[in-house]
Design a protein around this motif. Structure first.
Motif, PDB file in Angstrom:
ATOM      1  N   VAL A  71       0.848  -1.196   0.000  1.00 38.63           N
ATOM      2  CA  VAL A  71       0.000   0.000   0.000  1.00 38.63           C
ATOM      3  C   VAL A  71       0.885   1.247   0.000  1.00 38.63           C
ATOM      4  O   VAL A  71       1.666   1.450   0.940  1.00 38.63           O
ATOM      5  CB  VAL A  71      -0.921   0.015   1.241  1.00 38.63           C
ATOM      6  CG1 VAL A  71      -1.705   1.323   1.303  1.00 38.63           C
ATOM      7  CG2 VAL A  71      -1.867  -1.181   1.204  1.00 38.63           C
ATOM      8  N   PRO A  72       0.794   2.099  -1.032  1.00 38.37           N
ATOM      9  CA  PRO A  72       1.635   3.301  -1.094  1.00 38.37           C
ATOM     10  C   PRO A  72       1.523   4.193   0.146  1.00 38.37           C
ATOM     11  O   PRO A  72       2.517   4.792   0.570  1.00 38.37           O
ATOM     12  CB  PRO A  72       1.121   4.027  -2.347  1.00 38.37           C
ATOM     13  CG  PRO A  72       0.577   2.932  -3.207  1.00 38.37           C
ATOM     14  CD  PRO A  72      -0.030   1.944  -2.247  1.00 38.37           C
ATOM     15  N   LEU A  73       0.339   4.277   0.737  1.00 41.66           N
ATOM     16  CA  LEU A  73       0.140   5.131   1.902  1.00 41.66           C
ATOM     17  C   LEU A  73       1.040   4.718   3.061  1.00 41.66           C
ATOM     18  O   LEU A  73       1.457   5.558   3.862  1.00 41.66           O
ATOM     19  CB  LEU A  73      -1.329   5.070   2.342  1.00 41.66           C
ATOM     20  CG  LEU A  73      -1.736   5.915   3.555  1.00 41.66           C
ATOM     21  CD1 LEU A  73      -1.524   7.402   3.266  1.00 41.66           C
ATOM     22  CD2 LEU A  73      -3.192   5.647   3.931  1.00 41.66           C
ATOM     23  N   PHE A  74       1.375   3.429   3.148  1.00 48.48           N
ATOM     24  CA  PHE A  74       2.183   2.925   4.254  1.00 48.48           C
ATOM     25  C   PHE A  74       3.646   2.728   3.880  1.00 48.48           C
ATOM     26  O   PHE A  74       4.412   2.135   4.640  1.00 48.48           O
ATOM     27  CB  PHE A  74       1.617   1.595   4.758  1.00 48.48           C
ATOM     28  CG  PHE A  74       0.195   1.685   5.246  1.00 48.48           C
ATOM     29  CD1 PHE A  74      -0.239   2.765   5.996  1.00 48.48           C
ATOM     30  CD2 PHE A  74      -0.717   0.680   4.953  1.00 48.48           C
ATOM     31  CE1 PHE A  74      -1.538   2.858   6.448  1.00 48.48           C
ATOM     32  CE2 PHE A  74      -2.029   0.749   5.405  1.00 48.48           C
ATOM     33  CZ  PHE A  74      -2.442   1.841   6.153  1.00 48.48           C
ATOM     34  N   ALA A  75       4.051   3.218   2.728  1.00 51.83           N
ATOM     35  CA  ALA A  75       5.395   2.945   2.214  1.00 51.83           C
ATOM     36  C   ALA A  75       6.500   3.484   3.120  1.00 51.83           C
ATOM     37  O   ALA A  75       7.601   2.934   3.157  1.00 51.83           O
ATOM     38  CB  ALA A  75       5.552   3.530   0.811  1.00 51.83           C
ATOM     39  N   MET A  76       6.211   4.564   3.859  1.00 46.12           N
ATOM     40  CA  MET A  76       7.246   5.202   4.670  1.00 46.12           C
ATOM     41  C   MET A  76       7.270   4.712   6.112  1.00 46.12           C
ATOM     42  O   MET A  76       8.042   5.210   6.924  1.00 46.12           O
ATOM     43  CB  MET A  76       7.057   6.728   4.639  1.00 46.12           C
ATOM     44  CG  MET A  76       7.108   7.335   3.247  1.00 46.12           C
ATOM     45  SD  MET A  76       8.623   6.901   2.349  1.00 46.12           S
ATOM     46  CE  MET A  76       9.835   7.748   3.357  1.00 46.12           C
ATOM     47  N   LEU A  77       6.427   3.765   6.458  1.00 42.11           N
ATOM     48  CA  LEU A  77       6.449   3.238   7.812  1.00 42.11           C
ATOM     49  C   LEU A  77       7.745   2.473   8.065  1.00 42.11           C
ATOM     50  O   LEU A  77       8.271   1.807   7.178  1.00 42.11           O
ATOM     51  CB  LEU A  77       5.265   2.300   8.048  1.00 42.11           C
ATOM     52  CG  LEU A  77       3.855   2.905   8.018  1.00 42.11           C
ATOM     53  CD1 LEU A  77       2.819   1.818   8.269  1.00 42.11           C
ATOM     54  CD2 LEU A  77       3.699   4.029   9.035  1.00 42.11           C
ATOM     55  N   THR A  78       8.245   2.574   9.289  1.00 42.96           N
ATOM     56  CA  THR A  78       9.410   1.769   9.652  1.00 42.96           C
ATOM     57  C   THR A  78       8.979   0.310   9.773  1.00 42.96           C
ATOM     58  O   THR A  78       7.778   0.002   9.823  1.00 42.96           O
ATOM     59  CB  THR A  78       9.992   2.231  10.994  1.00 42.96           C
ATOM     60  OG1 THR A  78       9.047   1.961  12.044  1.00 42.96           O
ATOM     61  CG2 THR A  78      10.317   3.722  10.965  1.00 42.96           C
ATOM     62  N   GLU A  79       9.947  -0.592   9.843  1.00 45.34           N
ATOM     63  CA  GLU A  79       9.622  -2.005   9.971  1.00 45.34           C
ATOM     64  C   GLU A  79       8.817  -2.267  11.243  1.00 45.34           C
ATOM     65  O   GLU A  79       7.848  -3.026  11.241  1.00 45.34           O
ATOM     66  CB  GLU A  79      10.902  -2.841   9.981  1.00 45.34           C
ATOM     67  CG  GLU A  79      10.671  -4.338   9.888  1.00 45.34           C
ATOM     68  CD  GLU A  79      10.053  -4.758   8.564  1.00 45.34           C
ATOM     69  OE1 GLU A  79       9.326  -5.770   8.549  1.00 45.34           O
ATOM     70  OE2 GLU A  79      10.286  -4.061   7.549  1.00 45.34           O
ATOM     71  N   MET A  80       9.201  -1.604  12.335  1.00 40.60           N
ATOM     72  CA  MET A  80       8.496  -1.783  13.595  1.00 40.60           C
ATOM     73  C   MET A  80       7.070  -1.258  13.504  1.00 40.60           C
ATOM     74  O   MET A  80       6.123  -1.890  13.990  1.00 40.60           O
ATOM     75  CB  MET A  80       9.244  -1.079  14.735  1.00 40.60           C
ATOM     76  CG  MET A  80       8.626  -1.289  16.115  1.00 40.60           C
ATOM     77  SD  MET A  80       9.582  -0.493  17.434  1.00 40.60           S
ATOM     78  CE  MET A  80      11.116  -1.435  17.305  1.00 40.60           C
ATOM     79  N   GLN A  81       6.899  -0.086  12.865  1.00 43.36           N
ATOM     80  CA  GLN A  81       5.557   0.494  12.710  1.00 43.36           C
ATOM     81  C   GLN A  81       4.692  -0.396  11.827  1.00 43.36           C
ATOM     82  O   GLN A  81       3.505  -0.597  12.106  1.00 43.36           O
ATOM     83  CB  GLN A  81       5.670   1.901  12.115  1.00 43.36           C
ATOM     84  CG  GLN A  81       6.224   2.931  13.081  1.00 43.36           C
ATOM     85  CD  GLN A  81       6.540   4.251  12.392  1.00 43.36           C
ATOM     86  OE1 GLN A  81       6.797   4.294  11.186  1.00 43.36           O
ATOM     87  NE2 GLN A  81       6.517   5.338  13.156  1.00 43.36           N
ATOM     88  N   ALA A  82       5.268  -0.924  10.745  1.00 45.67           N
ATOM     89  CA  ALA A  82       4.507  -1.786   9.832  1.00 45.67           C
ATOM     90  C   ALA A  82       4.073  -3.065  10.537  1.00 45.67           C
ATOM     91  O   ALA A  82       2.941  -3.529  10.368  1.00 45.67           O
ATOM     92  CB  ALA A  82       5.349  -2.115   8.597  1.00 45.67           C
ATOM     93  N   GLU A  83       4.973  -3.639  11.339  1.00 44.31           N
ATOM     94  CA  GLU A  83       4.626  -4.869  12.059  1.00 44.31           C
ATOM     95  C   GLU A  83       3.535  -4.608  13.092  1.00 44.31           C
ATOM     96  O   GLU A  83       2.626  -5.433  13.285  1.00 44.31           O
ATOM     97  CB  GLU A  83       5.877  -5.433  12.728  1.00 44.31           C
ATOM     98  CG  GLU A  83       6.874  -6.018  11.734  1.00 44.31           C
ATOM     99  CD  GLU A  83       8.141  -6.507  12.423  1.00 44.31           C
ATOM    100  OE1 GLU A  83       8.267  -6.302  13.651  1.00 44.31           O
ATOM    101  OE2 GLU A  83       9.009  -7.074  11.725  1.00 44.31           O
ATOM    102  N   SER A  84       3.606  -3.449  13.747  1.00 45.28           N
ATOM    103  CA  SER A  84       2.573  -3.089  14.720  1.00 45.28           C
ATOM    104  C   SER A  84       1.227  -2.891  14.029  1.00 45.28           C
ATOM    105  O   SER A  84       0.179  -3.344  14.515  1.00 45.28           O
ATOM    106  CB  SER A  84       2.985  -1.813  15.460  1.00 45.28           C
ATOM    107  OG  SER A  84       1.952  -1.376  16.326  1.00 45.28           O
TER     108      SER A  84
END
Length: 224
Positions: free
Chosen positions: A13-26
């Protein structure tokens, strides 16, 4: 729906492209997948849902309806587009309805998680802000078109916007765009749109093929 994990889907999802790995996993532990049938409402004008919907596959349309049940199509949405962020930000009801145009799979995110993502990741907040600005500009263009251009130009613009580039570089309409849909997009009657499309065919602006594909020839349309 595929068996990809929530984390795999988030990474697409482009909207979430800038999330860190920790943020994405959360985030992966807080989202859900939902499927909508063709014609099913995702959000309803005047109602609240407290949810952000992100299109993973399929298409949807943004609709506004008046008290007499008349509809206008404000926009078409596709993979990567998201729905409901305005209501999540200002806590107001939805200003328009969104209906699935085909079977559509979506990633679903609640208000609390969405708000936390905006606070924790400025890049995501910036992406949402850019999306809102883009929608505002599109709304301005639609208002200007309805107020300042004739129906021939509005129909021509709708056809051109729906066309995609073919293998030979020409513009084609592969997905069926009904006269009724065009009428709802440009604020005209179905009969008027049919007349305009017939004129376009006679002028050579569009060419209908037996396989249902409509080829669009770029040329200036004489104002009417």
């Amino acid at each position: 729906m595929s068996m990809l994990s929530n984390l795999d889907l988030i990474r697409r999802v482009p909207l979430f492209a800038m999330l860190t790995e920790m943020q994405a996993e959360s985030l992966a532990g807080a989202v859900a997948k939902q499927r909508f049938k063709r014609g099913e409402l995702v959000v309803e004008q005047g109602q609240t849902s407290n949810t952000l919907y992100i299109i993973l596959s399929g298409r949807a349309r943004v609709l506004m309806t008046d008290s007499k049940g008349r509809e206008v199509i404000l926009a078409k949405l596709q993979t990567g587009d998201y729905i409901g962020e305005m209501s999540l930000i200002d806590h107001e009801s939805h200003s328009a309805s969104v209906a699935a145009e085909t079977q559509t799979d979506m990633l679903v995110l609640g208000r609390d998680v969405f708000s936390r993502c905006l606070v924790e990741n400025s890049s995501m907040a910036h992406a949402v802000m850019l999306g809102l600005v883009r929608r505002l500009r599109n709304a301005d263009q639609k208002i200007s078109s309805l107020a300042l251009t004739g129906v021939y130009e509005r129909v021509a613009n709708a056809v051109m916007e729906a066309a995609t580039e073919g293998d030979d570089g020409s513009l084609v309409l592969r997905e069926k765009l009904s006269r009724q849909d065009i009428a709802k997009m440009v604020g005209a009657s179905r009969e008027m749109v049919s007349r305009v499309m017939k004129d376009f065919e006679e002028q050579g602006f569009i060419e209908l093929h037996e396989d249902g594909v409509v080829r669009v020839h770029e040329r200036r349309i004489a104002p009417r």
